[in-house]
Design a protein around this motif. Structure first.
Motif, PDB file in Angstrom:
ATOM      1  N   SER A  95      21.295   6.485 -35.194  1.00 30.45           N
ATOM      2  CA  SER A  95      19.815   6.738 -34.092  1.00 30.45           C
ATOM      3  C   SER A  95      18.574   6.084 -34.674  1.00 30.45           C
ATOM      4  N   GLY A  96      17.493   6.095 -33.583  1.00 26.92           N
ATOM      5  CA  GLY A  96      16.279   5.832 -33.833  1.00 26.92           C
ATOM      6  C   GLY A  96      15.858   6.157 -35.317  1.00 26.92           C
ATOM      7  N   ALA A  97      15.239   7.459 -35.151  1.00 22.70           N
ATOM      8  CA  ALA A  97      15.284   8.436 -35.753  1.00 22.70           C
ATOM      9  C   ALA A  97      15.532   8.599 -37.568  1.00 22.70           C
ATOM     10  N   ASN A 100      14.449   4.946 -38.949  1.00 28.95           N
ATOM     11  CA  ASN A 100      13.145   5.094 -39.425  1.00 28.95           C
ATOM     12  C   ASN A 100      13.231   5.977 -41.046  1.00 28.95           C
ATOM     13  N   PHE A 123       5.238   7.371 -31.616  1.00 25.49           N
ATOM     14  CA  PHE A 123       6.461   8.348 -32.274  1.00 25.49           C
ATOM     15  C   PHE A 123       7.697   7.294 -33.377  1.00 25.49           C
ATOM     16  N   HIS A 124       8.057   8.408 -33.708  1.00 26.05           N
ATOM     17  CA  HIS A 124       9.131   7.224 -34.756  1.00 26.05           C
ATOM     18  C   HIS A 124      10.336   8.637 -34.668  1.00 26.05           C
ATOM     19  N   GLY A 125      10.441   9.490 -34.242  1.00 25.79           N
ATOM     20  CA  GLY A 125      11.739  10.168 -33.357  1.00 25.79           C
ATOM     21  C   GLY A 125      11.468  11.775 -34.184  1.00 25.79           C
ATOM     22  N   GLU A 175       4.527   0.507 -34.156  1.00 24.46           N
ATOM     23  CA  GLU A 175       5.561  -0.387 -32.587  1.00 24.46           C
ATOM     24  C   GLU A 175       5.130  -1.333 -33.080  1.00 24.46           C
ATOM     25  N   VAL A 180       6.366   6.276 -25.979  1.00 22.71           N
ATOM     26  CA  VAL A 180       6.819   7.424 -25.929  1.00 22.71           C
ATOM     27  C   VAL A 180       4.898   7.149 -26.108  1.00 22.71           C
ATOM     28  N   ASP A 208       8.646  -0.909 -36.074  1.00 19.94           N
ATOM     29  CA  ASP A 208       9.154   0.365 -35.746  1.00 19.94           C
ATOM     30  C   ASP A 208       9.597  -0.315 -34.646  1.00 19.94           C
ATOM     31  N   VAL A 210      12.304   0.175 -32.352  1.00 26.66           N
ATOM     32  CA  VAL A 210      13.476   1.216 -31.752  1.00 26.66           C
ATOM     33  C   VAL A 210      13.759   0.947 -30.181  1.00 26.66           C
ATOM     34  N   GLN A 211      12.468   1.478 -29.550  1.00 24.23           N
ATOM     35  CA  GLN A 211      12.311   0.891 -28.500  1.00 24.23           C
ATOM     36  C   GLN A 211      11.566  -0.403 -27.723  1.00 24.23           C
ATOM     37  N   LYS A 237      18.409   2.222 -29.930  1.00 24.03           N
ATOM     38  CA  LYS A 237      18.417   2.064 -28.186  1.00 24.03           C
ATOM     39  C   LYS A 237      18.804   0.929 -27.482  1.00 24.03           C
TER      40      LYS A 237
HETATM   41  N1  PLP Z   1      11.731   5.084 -32.743  1.00 24.22           N
HETATM   42  C1  PLP Z   1      10.561   4.757 -31.370  1.00 24.22           C
HETATM   43  C2  PLP Z   1       9.345   3.908 -31.335  1.00 24.22           C
HETATM   44  C3  PLP Z   1      11.104   5.756 -30.192  1.00 24.22           C
HETATM   45  O1  PLP Z   1      10.908   5.208 -29.003  1.00 24.22           O
HETATM   46  C4  PLP Z   1      11.928   6.694 -30.877  1.00 24.22           C
HETATM   47  C5  PLP Z   1      12.278   7.519 -29.181  1.00 24.22           C
HETATM   48  O2  PLP Z   1      11.895   7.481 -28.383  1.00 24.22           O
HETATM   49  C6  PLP Z   1      12.937   6.551 -31.812  1.00 24.22           C
HETATM   50  C7  PLP Z   1      12.771   6.048 -33.089  1.00 24.22           C
HETATM   51  C8  PLP Z   1      13.505   8.021 -32.199  1.00 24.22           C
HETATM   52  O3  PLP Z   1      15.198   7.189 -31.723  1.00 24.22           O
HETATM   53  P1  PLP Z   1      16.247   8.670 -31.590  1.00 24.22           P
HETATM   54  O4  PLP Z   1      16.137   8.911 -30.557  1.00 24.22           O
HETATM   55  O5  PLP Z   1      17.359   7.379 -31.487  1.00 24.22           O
HETATM   56  O6  PLP Z   1      16.285   9.277 -33.108  1.00 24.22           O
END
Ligand code: PLP
Length: 380
Positions: A95-97, A100, A123-125, A175, A180, A208, A210-211, A237
């Motif tokens: 997962s993203g969290a 990170n 937002f990083h998780g 990011e 978010v 980051d 992730v998105q 993601k």
């Molecule tokens: N980093 C960013 C930029 C995100 O937008 C998100 C989730 O929205 C995350 C990390 C966390 O990812 P996850 O929900 O897969 O843990």
């Protein structure tokens, strides 16, 4: 047993998905312009993606990271080539969290420091060690006993240098485009200063993605619009098109040591098969090019709606800004016009994160529905 009730839910129950269309249990079709928070990169149930997963399932679904797993190497090679990041090493997670969390940990291992700098509205998780705070007042929120986070504004080089020169900052996490938080992005000048200051003060720069990653902005990674080279890049993601998979791309100068990171599910056979199918489809169907051209079309068409103050973001990571709270508009779009869009912490923003396979006709459908909805809500 009841579900632990943490999500406010719309009354829609999807039972089928095909490309950009979701069908619910009553047979109603919805246009998906959100992709479950930018997760659906190559479209729902893409035939090549489904075939790859089924084929993998017929052979071996899972074994732990204690034995050879060549499918991880195949994924890493393809990811390196398509992203232009061949000189990084890949650690796989789910997962993203988690990505990170591992990135922050690696940074601490690399320089022996622990404080983190992040940016307002980041937002990083949602785990304890990932930076989970979107409320600016929680500056210096303790992540665990050692780690503290300091939140800074974008584009303030002096404030950044002031923090980094204190000497206790391990990493800066940013990011390329805030998801978010509401589609804000730092300037190219700031990204260049950030890269330079991190080098000067021995701070690990974590991007980051992730998105914003996985082709969504028209380049493989959002930071590639700024021509910088982070020490660490995190992904999730869109990487698995719905199959849970995340990753950490780690610069060659950070050495791997047995046991320094680990996970049970990360890099499992099924998730890697999903990840490979996604990369193959993005390349074959030229989805990064599609993201650029559909984004241009979207930005042109949305000009016909005077209530739109601004379109934020890049590629197919967009936020349409109004001068009112869009909750009622978004609800109308889902329940009456059958179009999924997303929200942000900025209540005036409608987030548009469609599958990268989206076509112009879908944008036309959205523009018509948006005009009708604004009229029906008497906003025009
Ligand atoms: N980093 C960013 C930029 C995100 O937008 C998100 C989730 O929205 C995350 C990390 C966390 O990812 P996850 O929900 O897969 O843990």
């Amino acid at each position: 047993m009841n579900l632990f009730n943490v999500y406010p839910l719309y009354d829609v129950t999807p039972v089928k998905g095909l490309d950009c269309i979701i069908t619910d249990d009553k047979g109603i079709e919805y246009l998906d312009l959100y992709g479950g928070h930018a997760v659906i990169s190559v479209g729902h149930t893409h035939p090549e993606y489904v075939a790859k997963l089924k084929d993998q399932l017929d052979h071996l679904a899972f074994y732990s990271n204690a034995i050879q797993n060549p499918i991880q190497e195949e994924l890493a090679t393809k990811l390196g080539k398509l992203s232009g990041c061949e000189d990084y090493n890949l650690f796989l997670c789910s997962s993203g969290a988690e990505a990170n969390e591992n990135a922050l940990k690696l940074a601490s291992f690399a320089n022996g420091k622990s404080r983190i700098v992040a940016f307002n509205n980041a937002f990083h998780g949602r785990t304890s060690a990932a930076v989970a705070v979107t409320d600016n007042e929680k500056i210096n929120a303790p992540l665990n006993k050692q780690q503290k986070v300091t939140f800074l504004p974008f584009d303030d080089v002096a404030a950044l240098e002031n923090e980094l020169k204190k000497g206790d900052v391990s990493s800066v996490i940013i990011e390329s485009i805030q998801g978010v938080g509401g589609l804000d992005q730092a300037s190219t000048t700031f990204f260049h200063a950030l890269e330079q200051l991190c080098k000067t003060y021995d701070v690990v720069l974590i991007l980051d993605e992730v998105q914003a990653g996985y082709g969504r902005t028209g380049k493989f990674f959002g930071f590639q619009h700024h021509n910088i080279k982070p020490d660490i890049i995190t992904i999730a993601k869109g990487m698995g098109n719905g199959f849970p998979i995340g990753g950490v791309l780690i610069g060659n100068h950070i050495a791997a040591v047995y046991g320094m990171l680990g996970t049970t599910f990360g890099g499992n056979h099924l998730s890697c098969a999903a990840g490979i199918a996604v990369l193959d489809i993005i390349e074959k169907e030229k989805l990064m090019e599609n993201a650029i051209s559909i984004s241009a079309y979207f930005q042109e068409q949305i000009k016909s709606i005077p209530e739109v103050i601004k379109v934020k973001g890049r590629g197919l990571m967009l936020g349409v800004e109004f001068d009112f709270d869009v909750s009622a508009l978004r609800k109308k779009l889902i329940l009456e016009k059958h179009i999924f869009t997303g929200s942000a912490s900025n209540k005036n923003l409608l987030r548009i994160l469609p599958p990268l396979t989206i076509k112009k006709e879908a944008i036309d459908t959205f523009i018509t529905a948006l005009k009708e909805s604004l009229a029906e809500l008497q906003i025009i």
